[in-house]
Each structure stands twice: as structure tokens, then as C-alpha cells.
Write an enzyme that holds these catalytic residues in place. Structure first.
Site, short mmCIF file in Angstrom:
data_model
loop_
_atom_site.label_atom_id
_atom_site.label_comp_id
_atom_site.label_asym_id
_atom_site.label_seq_id
_atom_site.Cartn_x
_atom_site.Cartn_y
_atom_site.Cartn_z
N ASP A 1 -30.55 9.66 55.16
CA ASP A 1 -30.37 10.17 56.53
C ASP A 1 -30.51 9.08 57.60
O ASP A 1 -30.96 9.34 58.72
CB ASP A 1 -31.37 11.31 56.83
CG ASP A 1 -31.21 12.46 55.85
OD1 ASP A 1 -30.09 12.69 55.40
OD2 ASP A 1 -32.23 13.11 55.54
N LYS B 1 -25.66 6.97 57.83
CA LYS B 1 -24.55 6.36 57.06
C LYS B 1 -23.21 6.94 57.48
O LYS B 1 -22.21 6.22 57.60
CB LYS B 1 -24.74 6.60 55.54
CG LYS B 1 -26.01 5.95 54.99
CD LYS B 1 -26.24 6.31 53.54
CE LYS B 1 -26.61 7.74 53.31
NZ LYS B 1 -27.93 8.16 53.84
N GLY C 1 -25.84 14.80 53.15
CA GLY C 1 -25.29 15.43 54.34
C GLY C 1 -25.03 14.31 55.33
O GLY C 1 -25.97 13.72 55.86
N HIS C 2 -23.78 13.94 55.52
CA HIS C 2 -23.43 12.80 56.37
C HIS C 2 -22.79 13.34 57.65
O HIS C 2 -21.74 13.99 57.60
CB HIS C 2 -22.48 11.85 55.63
CG HIS C 2 -23.14 11.20 54.44
ND1 HIS C 2 -22.51 10.32 53.62
CD2 HIS C 2 -24.41 11.32 53.94
CE1 HIS C 2 -23.35 9.92 52.67
NE2 HIS C 2 -24.50 10.52 52.84
N GLN D 1 -27.76 9.16 49.91
CA GLN D 1 -29.22 9.00 49.85
C GLN D 1 -29.64 7.61 50.37
O GLN D 1 -29.01 7.09 51.26
CB GLN D 1 -29.74 9.24 48.42
CG GLN D 1 -29.65 10.70 47.96
CD GLN D 1 -28.28 11.13 47.52
OE1 GLN D 1 -27.69 10.52 46.63
NE2 GLN D 1 -27.76 12.17 48.11
P1 GDP Z 1 -26.71 10.15 56.79
O1 GDP Z 1 -27.07 11.11 55.71
O2 GDP Z 1 -27.26 8.79 56.53
O3 GDP Z 1 -25.25 10.13 57.10
O4 GDP Z 1 -27.47 10.66 58.10
P2 GDP Z 1 -27.55 12.19 58.62
O5 GDP Z 1 -26.23 12.61 59.12
O6 GDP Z 1 -28.18 13.05 57.60
O7 GDP Z 1 -28.63 12.05 59.77
C1 GDP Z 1 -28.47 11.16 60.84
C2 GDP Z 1 -28.51 11.95 62.16
O8 GDP Z 1 -28.66 11.06 63.23
C3 GDP Z 1 -27.23 12.70 62.40
O9 GDP Z 1 -27.54 13.87 63.13
C4 GDP Z 1 -26.43 11.73 63.28
O10 GDP Z 1 -25.49 12.39 64.13
C5 GDP Z 1 -27.53 11.11 64.09
N1 GDP Z 1 -27.30 9.72 64.51
C6 GDP Z 1 -26.67 8.71 63.88
N2 GDP Z 1 -26.79 7.56 64.58
C7 GDP Z 1 -27.51 7.85 65.68
C8 GDP Z 1 -27.99 7.08 66.79
O11 GDP Z 1 -27.81 5.86 66.88
N3 GDP Z 1 -28.72 7.74 67.74
C9 GDP Z 1 -28.99 9.07 67.65
N4 GDP Z 1 -29.70 9.64 68.62
N5 GDP Z 1 -28.54 9.82 66.63
C10 GDP Z 1 -27.84 9.22 65.66
P1 IMO Z 2 -28.06 11.61 52.50
O1 IMO Z 2 -26.89 11.06 51.75
C1 IMO Z 2 -32.33 12.45 52.42
C2 IMO Z 2 -34.01 13.77 48.59
C3 IMO Z 2 -34.52 15.19 48.47
C4 IMO Z 2 -35.64 14.97 47.46
C5 IMO Z 2 -35.04 13.93 46.52
C6 IMO Z 2 -34.41 14.51 45.26
O2 IMO Z 2 -27.73 12.65 53.49
O3 IMO Z 2 -28.90 10.51 53.06
P2 IMO Z 2 -32.12 15.78 44.80
O4 IMO Z 2 -31.57 17.06 45.36
O5 IMO Z 2 -31.26 14.60 45.05
O6 IMO Z 2 -32.52 15.89 43.35
O7 IMO Z 2 -33.51 15.55 45.61
O8 IMO Z 2 -34.05 13.24 47.26
N1 IMO Z 2 -32.59 13.65 49.05
C7 IMO Z 2 -32.24 13.22 50.26
N2 IMO Z 2 -33.00 12.88 51.33
N3 IMO Z 2 -30.99 12.32 52.47
C8 IMO Z 2 -30.22 12.64 51.41
O9 IMO Z 2 -28.90 12.38 51.37
C9 IMO Z 2 -30.84 13.14 50.25
N4 IMO Z 2 -30.39 13.57 49.05
C10 IMO Z 2 -31.47 13.86 48.32
O10 IMO Z 2 -34.99 15.66 49.70
O11 IMO Z 2 -36.74 14.39 48.09
MG MG Z 3 -28.05 12.95 55.50
#
Ligand code: GDP
Ligand code: IMO
Ligand code: MG
Length: 424
Positions: A13, A16, A40-41, A224
């Protein structure tokens, strides 16, 4: 030499999705290499938010071809939902999405096993996303997994499913006291899935081989984060695949020699969802502020993310195991109002700093983080497009990270929107 890997350097999270989407503007191909719908991207374009779980974050750039590689475990329900979601927004997926025939399938029994196993563990639960990831990779390693290619041969599919279902139903009945799963409904739904995804299936290994030979620009997208890697992460509180850079080679079937850059997406603080050690975690009002301002709730499960200060010991370890050439720093804007910003520079055990990132949970759970403190910049960073225009205090914070890690911060993301990024 045309592949750039973009991966998470922390516990997932990191942002990415945003960085991959931004970089894919001039990419030919964006390829996911591991994980499944546990990811979840999030991508935000002109205020509109898209959350992708399986389809690469290049799909919103109409020029990029997207590949789901052999290292990904595919949940048909999640994939079809995602294609439908994108199509409902007028985004063309047909002819732009290629799925590896070698990728393994998530079956309904994997999801049930995931939740049953977690429920039975009470104190030692991992806090998985419940998407069946662990059980699917277990079957892959046991050499009984069902792959996309098996769907193409009905006889093989039926034989493999019968064998698997017999074993899994025994487990459900004898260990968990659950009802048995019915084979007919699984057969019907997976054969229907086969028909729907048939146009997307291809030999992505050969496709990527030729693309690399032709000098195409390729982004390999990790899911991840490095600290959730099954080999190098905080085992057993990890996922079941290799989000680290090596995973891109095995998960796509590409040569390490083709890799030119490895970008580690890094949050300006730290978050973690699920259980496991987190040395810089803040169980106080500062951690709550990070969660509130950063909207730190899971993009897949909606769970509140645990928040804490940036951990440079962990980041340095991540740089080592991934060979990061660049850092893409995200979410510094979340710290805009903070009077003091800390970063962890050492793990102290028995009064002395540790030399390495510990591999065992008891040690990592008991380290005392040593912090360096910075004065916050306490102003909005909105609209800043070049590094020199940043407030001096923000520059000091970023420069400290660069010099500590000996790795350049090449991108500074300042909001969820694809356009709000400083490129150094
Ligand atoms: P990912 O799994 O690595 O793609 O990240 P997620 O989407 O799960 O979580 C990142 C969150 O931060 C999302 O809600 C993005 O829209 C948000 N985000 C990404 N870059 C920035 C940033 O530079 N500033 C802020 N405030 N939010 C950001
Ligand atoms: P993105 O790609 C954050 C965490 C789960 C748990 C561990 C194992 O959005 O960054 P799993 O379901 O993979 O067997 O769970 O990994 N986890 C993540 N945490 N971002 C993710 O994906 C994750 N995918 C799995 O919360 O701790
Ligand atoms: Mg994510």
C-alpha cells in the site's frame, strides 16, 4: 535492457498503483508478476478513483498492453468483476490484456481454506486478506494446482478438480466440520470463465521475450511489499509469494539481464495491515492522525491500516534485497501539518544497535527504535512541481532519507492524482 520493476519497499500500500499508472504513460507493456486479488492498487485521474486488484495499473493508459504473468494467482470472480468495472467506465480491455496460460487459478476451496485456517488460529492468525492466496500457492508448490492451461483441456481439468476436491472436502469435513463443496457448480462456473477469458490467454513468456528483444519499454508491477515477501519478509506474517525484485523474473519468465531499473515505492511514513511486528508503529494520537489524513484503510478489505514513522532500518534492508536503483516517495503531503517528523535510524537491543534487519519475530518485536527528529515543514505542498520549490525543511527530510539509504529519491508524489508528482 528495457525492463523497469516497480515494487513496494515496505508492507504494501505504498502507492504502487499511482506510480505505475504515472510511469506507464510512455510504456509499451505493464506486467504484474505475483500475488493475486489480495492487492488493491489505487489510481486517481481527474478526481475519479479506480481500484485494481489483478489487472496491471497500466490499463488506464490506452497505449499500454497489460500482462498478467505466470506468477500471479487468478481469481476468476475478481478478474471478471474487474474487467466489467473497467468496461463500465468505457475503458477498453479487449486486445490490451494478455493472461499467462501458466498462471494458477484460485479455486473456491482456496478461499474457504484461507478463512478456515485463519479462524482456527486465534492468537497466531496472520490477518490475511481472505482471498485464498496462501492455499493457492501451497497447491502450486505441491504440484497439484490448476492452471489456466488446464481449462483448455476439459479432461485434465475434470481430473485435477476431482482429485483436489476429494482432498479438500476431507479437510473441510474432518478438520473444520464444514459441509462438502459441490463439484458440479465449480465445473460449470470455471468452464464459463474459460469461455469468457479465452481471448485473453496467451504465452506471455514468449510475448515478453520478443518485446524485450525489440527494445520495448516494459514495467513489471509488483504487488504487496518487500517486507511481506515469503522468503525475505517478516515470516510467517507475510504473503505467500515474492514481491521482491527477483519475483519479477520468475513471475514473468524474464531474464535478470533485461532489468534496467528497480524503483521502490516508499511511503514517507509506514503502514501495515494484518498482524506481525512493526517496530515504529504508533498506537497514539499521532498514528491516528496519519490514518485520518492519509485515509489509511485497506483498498481491498477496508481494514484500518496500522501507522507509524518511516523505518529507515527496514528500508535499507529492502534496498539490499531488491537492489533498488531509485525510490519513489509517496504521501509526504500527509505530514504537512505535523510539527515534528521522526525517522527510525537504528534498532536497539540490549543497549546496542543491531547490524542487520532481524529475521526472527521475537527479536523484531522487541527492538527499541532509535529516532532522528525533524521539524515539520507545516505548509501545503500542493502544486509544487520541482524539487527546488519545496520548503527547506521538506528538502532536509528528503535529503536525509537519500543520504541514509544511499539511494536517490527520483519521484516525490504529493497527492493521489497521477499529475501531482515531482520528477527529479
Ligand atoms: P498500492 O497498493 O501500493 O497501490 O497502494 P494503495 O492504493 O493500496 O494505497 C495508497 C493510497 O494512497 C491510495 O488511496 C492512493 O490513492 C493514495 N496515494 C498515493 N500516492 C499518494 C500521495 O502522494 N499522497 C496522498 N495523499 N495519497 C496518495
Ligand atoms: P498491495 O498490492 C498490504 C497482507 C495481509 C496480511 C498478509 C498475508 O495493495 O500493496 P494474504 O492475503 O496475502 O495471504 O495476506 O499480507 N497483504 C497486504 N498488505 N497491501 C497488500 O497488497 C497486501 N496483500 C496482502 O494484510 O498481513
Ligand atoms: Mg494496496
Amino acid at each position: 535492457m528495457s525492463v523497469t520493476i516497480v515494487l513496494g519497499s515496505q508492507w504494501g500500500d505504498e502507492g504502487k498503483g499511482k506510480i505505475v499508472d504515472m510511469l506507464s504513460v510512455d510504456a509499451d507493456i505493464v506486467a504484474r508478476y505475483q500475488g493475486g486479488a489480495n492487492a488493491g492498487h489505487t489510481i486517481v485521474i481527474d478526481g475519479k478513483q479506480y481500484i485494481l486488484h489483478l489487472i496491471p495499473s497500466g490499463i488506464l493508459n490506452s497505449k499500454a498492453i497489460c500482462v498478467i504473468g505466470n506468477g500471479v494467482v487468478i481469481d476468476p470472480v475478481a478478474l471478471l468483476d474487474e474487467i466489467a468495472m473497467l468496461e463500465s467506465f468505457g475503458i477498453n480491455v479487449k486486445n490490451r490484456l494478455y493472461i499467462s496460460h501458466k498462471a494458477h487459478l484460485i479455486m473456491p476451496y482456496h478461499k474457504l481454506l484461507d478463512s478456515a485456517s485463519e479462524k482456527s488460529k486465534s492468537n497466531s492468525a496472520i490477518g490475511t486478506t481472505g482471498r485464498g492466496i496462501g492455499p493457492a500457492y501451497i497447491d502450486k508448490a505441491r504440484r497439484i494446482g490448476i492452471r489456466i492451461v488446464d481449462l483448455l483441456d476439459r479432461q485434465t481439468f475434470l481430473e485435477k478438480l476431482t482429485l483436489n476436491l476429494k482432498e479438500k472436502n476431507d479437510i473441510f469435513k474432518k478438520i473444520y466440520g464444514y459441509d462438502e463443496l459441490d463439484s458440479q457448480s465449480i465445473i460449470t462456473s470455471y468452464l464459463d470463465f474459460d469461455k469468457k477469458i479465452d481471448p485473453y490467454i496467451t504465452d506471455t513468456t514468449l510475448f515478453l521475450y520478443n518485446a524485450i528483444k525489440d527494445g520495448k519499454k516494459i514495467i513489471a508491477e509488483g504487488a504487496q511489499g518487500a517486507l511481506l515477501d515469503v522468503d525475505h519478509g517478516t515470516y510467517p506474517f507475510v504473503t505467500s509469494s515474492n514481491p521482491t525484485s527477483g519475483g519479477a523474473c520468475t513471475g514473468l519468465g524474464i531474464s535478470p539481464i533485461s532489468i534496467k531499473k528497480i524503483i521502490g515505492v516508499t511511503k514517507a511514513y509506514c503502514t501495515r495491515v494484518g498482524n506481525g511486528p512493526f517496530p515504529t508503529e504508533l498506537n497514539d494520537s499521532t498514528g491516528e492522525e496519519m490514518r485520518r489524513i492519509g485515509a489509511e484503510y485497506g483498498a481491498t478489505t477496508g481494514r484500518p491500516r496500522r501507522c507509524g514513522w518511516l523505518d529507515l532500518v527496514a528500508l535499507k534492508y529492502s534496498i539490499m534485497i531488491n537492489g533498488l536503483t531509485d525510490i519513489a516517495l509517496t504521501k509526504s503531503d500527509v505530514l504537512n501539518t505535523f510539527g515534528e517528523i521522526k525517522v527510525c535510524t537504528d534498532y536497539i537491543v540490549d543497549g546496542k544497535p543491531l547490524k542487520t534487519f532481524p529475521s526472527d519475530i521475537p527479536t523484531l518485536s522487541n527492538v527499541e527504535p532509535k529516532y532522528t527528529s525533524f521539524e515539520g515543514w507545516q505548509q501545503s505542498l500542493e502544486g509544487i512541481k520541482i524539487f527546488d520549490d519545496l520548503p527547506q525543511k521538506a528538502k532536509e527530510y528528503f535529503s536525509f532519507i537519500e543520504s541514509y539509504t544511499d539511494t536517490p529519491i527520483s519521484f516525490i508524489s504529493l497527492s493521489p492524482d497521477r499529475n501531482d508528482t515531482i520528477i527529479k
